[in-house]
Design a protein around this motif. Structure first.
Motif, PDB file in Angstrom:
ATOM      1  N   PHE A  92       1.149  -6.151  -3.155  1.00  0.00           N
ATOM      2  CA  PHE A  92       1.709  -7.499  -3.118  1.00  0.00           C
ATOM      3  C   PHE A  92       2.205  -7.802  -1.717  1.00  0.00           C
ATOM      4  O   PHE A  92       3.281  -7.368  -1.317  1.00  0.00           O
ATOM      5  CB  PHE A  92       2.823  -7.615  -4.161  1.00  0.00           C
ATOM      6  CG  PHE A  92       2.301  -7.438  -5.555  1.00  0.00           C
ATOM      7  CD1 PHE A  92       1.729  -8.508  -6.223  1.00  0.00           C
ATOM      8  CD2 PHE A  92       2.291  -6.197  -6.169  1.00  0.00           C
ATOM      9  CE1 PHE A  92       1.181  -8.352  -7.493  1.00  0.00           C
ATOM     10  CE2 PHE A  92       1.757  -6.028  -7.439  1.00  0.00           C
ATOM     11  CZ  PHE A  92       1.202  -7.111  -8.098  1.00  0.00           C
ATOM     12  N   ALA A  94       1.811 -11.086  -0.387  1.00  0.00           N
ATOM     13  CA  ALA A  94       2.084 -12.520  -0.242  1.00  0.00           C
ATOM     14  C   ALA A  94       3.572 -12.793   0.000  1.00  0.00           C
ATOM     15  O   ALA A  94       4.436 -12.106  -0.539  1.00  0.00           O
ATOM     16  CB  ALA A  94       1.622 -13.261  -1.499  1.00  0.00           C
ATOM     17  N   VAL A  96       5.761 -15.023  -1.188  1.00  0.00           N
ATOM     18  CA  VAL A  96       5.893 -15.986  -2.289  1.00  0.00           C
ATOM     19  C   VAL A  96       7.194 -16.771  -2.103  1.00  0.00           C
ATOM     20  O   VAL A  96       8.235 -16.185  -1.808  1.00  0.00           O
ATOM     21  CB  VAL A  96       5.928 -15.223  -3.635  1.00  0.00           C
ATOM     22  CG1 VAL A  96       6.061 -16.181  -4.804  1.00  0.00           C
ATOM     23  CG2 VAL A  96       4.692 -14.349  -3.789  1.00  0.00           C
ATOM     24  N   PRO A 126       8.706 -17.106 -10.610  1.00  0.00           N
ATOM     25  CA  PRO A 126       8.525 -15.758 -11.140  1.00  0.00           C
ATOM     26  C   PRO A 126       8.360 -14.774  -9.983  1.00  0.00           C
ATOM     27  O   PRO A 126       7.800 -15.134  -8.938  1.00  0.00           O
ATOM     28  CB  PRO A 126       7.217 -15.863 -11.939  1.00  0.00           C
ATOM     29  CG  PRO A 126       6.506 -17.044 -11.380  1.00  0.00           C
ATOM     30  CD  PRO A 126       7.571 -17.992 -10.911  1.00  0.00           C
ATOM     31  N   ILE A 128       6.295 -11.936  -8.844  1.00  0.00           N
ATOM     32  CA  ILE A 128       4.985 -11.423  -9.250  1.00  0.00           C
ATOM     33  C   ILE A 128       4.974  -9.896  -9.208  1.00  0.00           C
ATOM     34  O   ILE A 128       4.553  -9.228 -10.162  1.00  0.00           O
ATOM     35  CB  ILE A 128       3.873 -12.038  -8.369  1.00  0.00           C
ATOM     36  CG1 ILE A 128       3.922 -13.568  -8.502  1.00  0.00           C
ATOM     37  CG2 ILE A 128       2.502 -11.504  -8.773  1.00  0.00           C
ATOM     38  CD1 ILE A 128       3.162 -14.319  -7.436  1.00  0.00           C
ATOM     39  N   LEU A 129       5.454  -9.330  -8.109  1.00  0.00           N
ATOM     40  CA  LEU A 129       5.532  -7.868  -7.994  1.00  0.00           C
ATOM     41  C   LEU A 129       6.346  -7.273  -9.141  1.00  0.00           C
ATOM     42  O   LEU A 129       5.912  -6.325  -9.804  1.00  0.00           O
ATOM     43  CB  LEU A 129       6.143  -7.506  -6.626  1.00  0.00           C
ATOM     44  CG  LEU A 129       6.661  -6.085  -6.432  1.00  0.00           C
ATOM     45  CD1 LEU A 129       5.602  -5.035  -6.713  1.00  0.00           C
ATOM     46  CD2 LEU A 129       7.201  -5.913  -5.005  1.00  0.00           C
ATOM     47  N   PHE A 145       5.939  -5.230  -0.420  1.00  0.00           N
ATOM     48  CA  PHE A 145       6.375  -5.362   0.964  1.00  0.00           C
ATOM     49  C   PHE A 145       7.823  -5.829   0.974  1.00  0.00           C
ATOM     50  O   PHE A 145       8.299  -6.426   0.005  1.00  0.00           O
ATOM     51  CB  PHE A 145       5.489  -6.363   1.717  1.00  0.00           C
ATOM     52  CG  PHE A 145       4.290  -5.708   2.345  1.00  0.00           C
ATOM     53  CD1 PHE A 145       3.314  -5.131   1.547  1.00  0.00           C
ATOM     54  CD2 PHE A 145       4.153  -5.644   3.720  1.00  0.00           C
ATOM     55  CE1 PHE A 145       2.213  -4.488   2.116  1.00  0.00           C
ATOM     56  CE2 PHE A 145       3.063  -5.024   4.306  1.00  0.00           C
ATOM     57  CZ  PHE A 145       2.088  -4.437   3.510  1.00  0.00           C
ATOM     58  N   LYS A 159      14.749  -2.303  -3.553  1.00  0.00           N
ATOM     59  CA  LYS A 159      13.598  -3.034  -4.085  1.00  0.00           C
ATOM     60  C   LYS A 159      12.645  -2.137  -4.884  1.00  0.00           C
ATOM     61  O   LYS A 159      12.050  -2.581  -5.865  1.00  0.00           O
ATOM     62  CB  LYS A 159      12.841  -3.651  -2.910  1.00  0.00           C
ATOM     63  CG  LYS A 159      12.601  -5.125  -3.069  1.00  0.00           C
ATOM     64  CD  LYS A 159      12.342  -5.814  -1.762  1.00  0.00           C
ATOM     65  CE  LYS A 159      13.554  -6.626  -1.347  1.00  0.00           C
ATOM     66  NZ  LYS A 159      13.274  -7.468  -0.179  1.00  0.00           N
ATOM     67  N   LYS A 163      11.941  -3.522  -8.555  1.00  0.00           N
ATOM     68  CA  LYS A 163      10.651  -4.177  -8.768  1.00  0.00           C
ATOM     69  C   LYS A 163       9.628  -3.267  -9.434  1.00  0.00           C
ATOM     70  O   LYS A 163       8.524  -3.709  -9.736  1.00  0.00           O
ATOM     71  CB  LYS A 163      10.120  -4.683  -7.433  1.00  0.00           C
ATOM     72  CG  LYS A 163      11.082  -5.678  -6.784  1.00  0.00           C
ATOM     73  CD  LYS A 163      10.342  -6.728  -6.043  1.00  0.00           C
ATOM     74  CE  LYS A 163      11.268  -7.669  -5.324  1.00  0.00           C
ATOM     75  NZ  LYS A 163      10.611  -8.954  -5.061  1.00  0.00           N
TER      76      LYS A 163
END
Ligand code: C5P
Length: 218
Positions: A92, A94, A96, A126, A128-129, A145, A159, A163
């Motif tokens: 992941f 992006a 976001v 949301p 996503i990760l 990331f 994180k 996550k």
């Protein structure tokens, strides 16, 4: 050592920013060129993986040998990622947008003389990760990331658990580093086993090393 150690593996990569509409002509977004995410998608494909790249709006070229799905918003991105499951690997990258406008307007919001700016009500997007990191169909290896401007390693460690990621690729994106939008990156790989400090590399080299590191996990 096979030159295509990821042959037969499926990978999903997110890249670029998301655009969250305010009205038909305006949006909220993060800064992201997509360079690092696209490079990772290409690097995984060169190691033999079957890659689906879910990309927000970017101006760079598609990497060779990957299936590209273009999306706009975080909600679209989550939908496309979920539709691409099952996968062995998910990365992941992006940037976001954390928030979207609660109700985007169907028509352009007009400037009204003397009334000041229209208020925007934001709501959380949301994650996503985090969704995929805790999904019933969770890929074997989940990589996130963490772009930070301070406390890079401790934020990345927090994180990991929150996550549900196996690695967090942490980087310092303070404006002075020039990483944002640039061609180079200096990252640390944070996992339950500790922290690896990688030297200053091009985004392409970071991608190749990360893909090799991912291949080691299989
Ligand atoms: O919490 P933060 O935004 O710093 O986490 C960054 C990581 O989480 C990145 O891997 C990013 O792609 C992912 N992320 C996501 N969905 C969000 C926010 C972040 O997938 N809504």
């Amino acid at each position: 050592n096979s030159p295509r150690p990821l042959a037969g593996r499926r990978a999903i990569v997110t890249s670029g920013p998301t655009h969250e509409p305010i009205d038909p002509v305006r949006y909220i977004a993060n800064r992201s060129s997509g360079k690092q995410g696209h490079a990772i998608a290409g690097a995984l494909a060169r190691l033999g993986a079957e890659v689906t790249l879910v990309s927000g709006p970017v101006t760079i070229a598609d990497p060779a040998g990957v299936t590209v799905i273009r999306v706009e918003s975080a909600a679209n991105m989550l939908e496309a990622v979920t539709a691409a499951l099952p996968a062995d690997i998910a990365v992941f990258v992006a940037a976001v947008a954390d928030w979207r406008v609660a109700t985007s307007a169907a028509n352009k919001i007009k400037k009204k003389e003397g009334e000041g700016p229209a208020p925007l009500q934001l709501m959380e997007n949301p994650d996503i990760l985090k969704t995929i990191g805790h999904h019933a169909d969770r890929p074997h290896l989940v990589v996130g990331f963490a772009a930070e401007t301070a406390d890079v390693v401790s934020n990345a460690q927090a994180k990991l658990a929150r996550k549900g990621a196996d690695f967090i690729v942490a980087n310092d994106v303070s404006p002075a580093t020039g990483i944002m939008g640039g061609d180079r990156n200096r990252v640390r790989i944070v996992s339950k086993d500790g922290v690896e400090d990688w030297p200053d590399l091009s985004k392409g080299e970071v991608a190749d090393r990360l893909a090799a590191r991912i291949a080691e996990a299989f």
